[in-house]
Write an enzyme that holds these catalytic residues in place. Structure first.
Site, PDB file in Angstrom:
ATOM      1  CE  LYS A   1      52.463  15.250  34.569  1.00 24.18           C
ATOM      2  NZ  LYS A   1      52.583  13.786  34.405  1.00 24.18           N
TER       3      LYS A   1
HETATM    4  C1  LIG Z   1      53.460  12.947  35.127  1.00 25.28           C
HETATM    5  C2  LIG Z   1      53.129  11.515  35.180  1.00 25.28           C
HETATM    6  C3  LIG Z   1      53.780  10.634  36.072  1.00 25.28           C
HETATM    7  C4  LIG Z   1      54.912  11.076  36.977  1.00 25.28           C
HETATM    8  O1  LIG Z   1      54.486  11.902  38.031  1.00 25.28           O
HETATM    9  P1  LIG Z   1      55.563  12.798  38.832  1.00 25.28           P
HETATM   10  O2  LIG Z   1      54.753  13.636  39.755  1.00 25.28           O
HETATM   11  O3  LIG Z   1      56.261  13.610  37.778  1.00 25.28           O
HETATM   12  O4  LIG Z   1      56.481  11.882  39.526  1.00 25.28           O
HETATM   13  C5  LIG Z   1      53.366   9.313  36.105  1.00 25.28           C
HETATM   14  N1  LIG Z   1      52.392   8.853  35.286  1.00 25.28           N
HETATM   15  C6  LIG Z   1      51.752   9.668  34.424  1.00 25.28           C
HETATM   16  C7  LIG Z   1      50.694   9.087  33.539  1.00 25.28           C
HETATM   17  C8  LIG Z   1      52.078  11.018  34.338  1.00 25.28           C
HETATM   18  O5  LIG Z   1      51.441  11.817  33.468  1.00 25.28           O
END
Ligand SMILES: *Cc1c(COP(=O)(O)O)cnc(C)c1O
Length: 498
Positions: free
Chosen positions: A118
């Site tokens: 993120k």
């Molecule tokens: C947020 C997150 C996801 C999922 O990603 P999306 O874009 O919501 O599908 C997967 N793995 C981790 C570690 C995350 O923080």
């Protein structure tokens, strides 16, 4: 480029407006009006740097908006935003290194400040919001309000900390996140940051935030916004790493220009994998996009039979950042396949009945591009262990879900193309689960970080070294029915920290 609401084509906005609003007035999400003039210059890709690629994607998706323009034009402006966002923030020059594991490649997207993918989006989103504010002449103060189950909160705090004209309030469930995740958040000391725990679970915190958005009367000159992945400014930065992976595979001699590549993506809100689909729409030769879920497998069922049904049990899993029953960004895919009118009907069905069903033709179109699979916690932990024992490669639980799904998928439908599995978190961010998977003992979450290092010798990310000694700056806690009063007090207070 103009942006339209997924629920009504008559709502049309400039990119900067879409970034500032986050979500359209009718509840829809903003989508590019068309991908026709959104082709990425594939012929130049092999010569482009990582920042060139990110700037190019931003210039294409936000073309014609002063938000990305500086005195030398849009390309230069976009490059400056990308530099502000990323310079010095990631552990290596290569922010998303590829590792060959067995027959596939793992793209590690977790080398940013908070050790989850993120960061890639949430380092750039604040720069976009700040630039959009300037270019539209908006004078209001923006307060970002977010409920988090862990990763979003720390990444958003890191990105927004000390950014001008923006403040951020993060709520997290008092007993619902890991000690490492909690300390990452409560130790952020940006003057514009506020972190508060809530007595309740994640849904309580999330409902509280929704209630505040709908009902809090704000003082003159203050607006609320969200750092959630429904914001197009959060989705766009993620498109870049799909192109980057492709360039890296070309440079390693693994593929030639034009060869297709599959991507397997550990999925929650459907943002990350949708960015891969955007890349495909912009001209990247993508084979299959494989959507990997944990026991909350609402998306696996959807891709199987075209029925999205959220009326089901919710599970807390070992891959908690993917524990979700409503994947908001799926609405954007529906819009591309069925158009605004149909999309709006489906969203109404979802709200009223908790379910919608695609036509056979619509499902067929989607299945040409996407495959899906899931695995449970037992398989997740077994995968962490087996990949470590077999390949000497250490992965976190979210990545393990994707790897497990990749292996099952490859056995069944290998199309002969190279495959990249996206790795979304550092194994150190989920140390205790990883230690459990490896059958090792530890005393506490923090102890698990050190013991995992002793056992594997894998480098601990700089931001997690001695994390238990980072001073706690934020100590506020409220009950769930006090959240509104708390935010009311904060938005009326000019200075938060000296
Ligand atoms: C947020 C997150 C996801 C999922 O990603 P999306 O874009 O919501 O599908 C997967 N793995 C981790 C570690 C995350 O923080």
């Amino acid at each position: 480029m103009l942006y339209l609401s997924t629920r009504n084509n008559k709502i049309s906005k400039k990119p900067s407006e879409a970034v500032l609003e986050g979500i359209a007035k009718d509840g829809g999400l903003y989508m590019p009006k068309s991908f026709e003039n959104a082709s990425f210059p594939m012929d130049d890709l092999s010569k482009m740097s990582n920042k060139d690629i990110s700037a190019e994607v931003i210039s294409i998706l936000f073309a014609g908006d002063e938000m990305i323009s500086d005195e030398k034009g849009e390309a230069a402006g976009a490059y400056k935003l990308v530099s502000n966002a990323y310079d010095g923030k990631f552990e290596n020059e290569d922010y998303a290194p590829l590792s060959k594991v067995g027959n596939a490649y793992v793209m590690e997207l977790y080398h940013g400040p908070t050790c989850a993918f993120k960061d890639v989006a949430l380092q750039l989103l604040p720069q976009l919001i700040s630039a959009a504010k300037k270019s539209t002449g908006m004078k209001d103060e923006i307060v970002i309000l977010t409920a988090t189950s862990g990763d979003t909160g720390s990444a958003a705090l890191s990105g927004f900390s000390n950014v001008d004209g923006v403040k951020i309030i993060v709520f997290y469930p008092r007993n619902g996140i890991s000690a490492v995740q909690e300390r990452q958040m409560v130790s952020v000391d940006g003057k514009n940051t506020c972190v508060c725990s809530v007595g309740g679970n994640f849904d309580d915190a999330q409902s509280g935030v929704k209630n505040i958005f709908a009902n809090l009367k704000l003082p003159e000159g203050v607006v609320l916004s969200s750092a959630n992945s429904i914001n197009i400014g959060r989705l766009a930065p993620q498109v870049a790493y799909y192109f980057k992976a492709y360039r890296d595979l070309m440079q390693n001699g693994e593929i030639k220009m034009g060869d297709k590549v599959n991507f397997v993506v550990p999925t929650g809100n459907f943002g990350d994998i949708l960015a891969g689909y955007f890349a495909k729409k912009m001209g990247l030769p993508v084979g299959q996009l494989v959507c990997a879920s944990n026991t909350n497998n609402v998306l696996t069922d959807f891709f199987e039979n075209g029925v999205y049904n959220k009326n089901r049990s919710f599970f807390i899993t070992k891959s908690p950042s993917m524990d979700i029953l409503i994947s908001s960004n799926l609405e954007r895919l529906l819009y591309l396949v069925c158009g605004a009118e149909k999309c709006s009907e489906y969203m109404k069905d979802l709200k009223e009945k908790g379910e919608y069903k695609l036509s056979k033709e619509e499902l067929e179109i989607i299945r040409k591009e996407f495959d899906a699979g899931f695995c449970d916690d037992k398989e997740t932990l077994e995968t962490v262990a087996s990949v470590y024992n077999k390949h000497g490669y250490l992965m976190d639980t979210h990545t393990a879900v994707a790897w497990n799904v990749y292996e099952k998928w490859a056995r069944k439908c290998d199309n002969g193309y190279k495959t990249v599995v996206l790795s979304t978190a550092s194994p150190y961010k989920f140390s205790s689960s990883v230690m459990n998977a490896l059958g090792q003992k530890y005393e506490s979450e923090f102890d698990a970080v050190n013991k995992l290092y002793e056992y594997t010798g894998a480098k601990i990310p700089a931001s997690l070294v001695n994390i238990e000694r980072k001073p706690i700056v934020h100590k506020v806690t409220v009950e769930k029915d006090e959240m509104m009063d708390f935010v009311d007090k904060m938005v009326n207070k000019k200075v938060w920290m000296d």
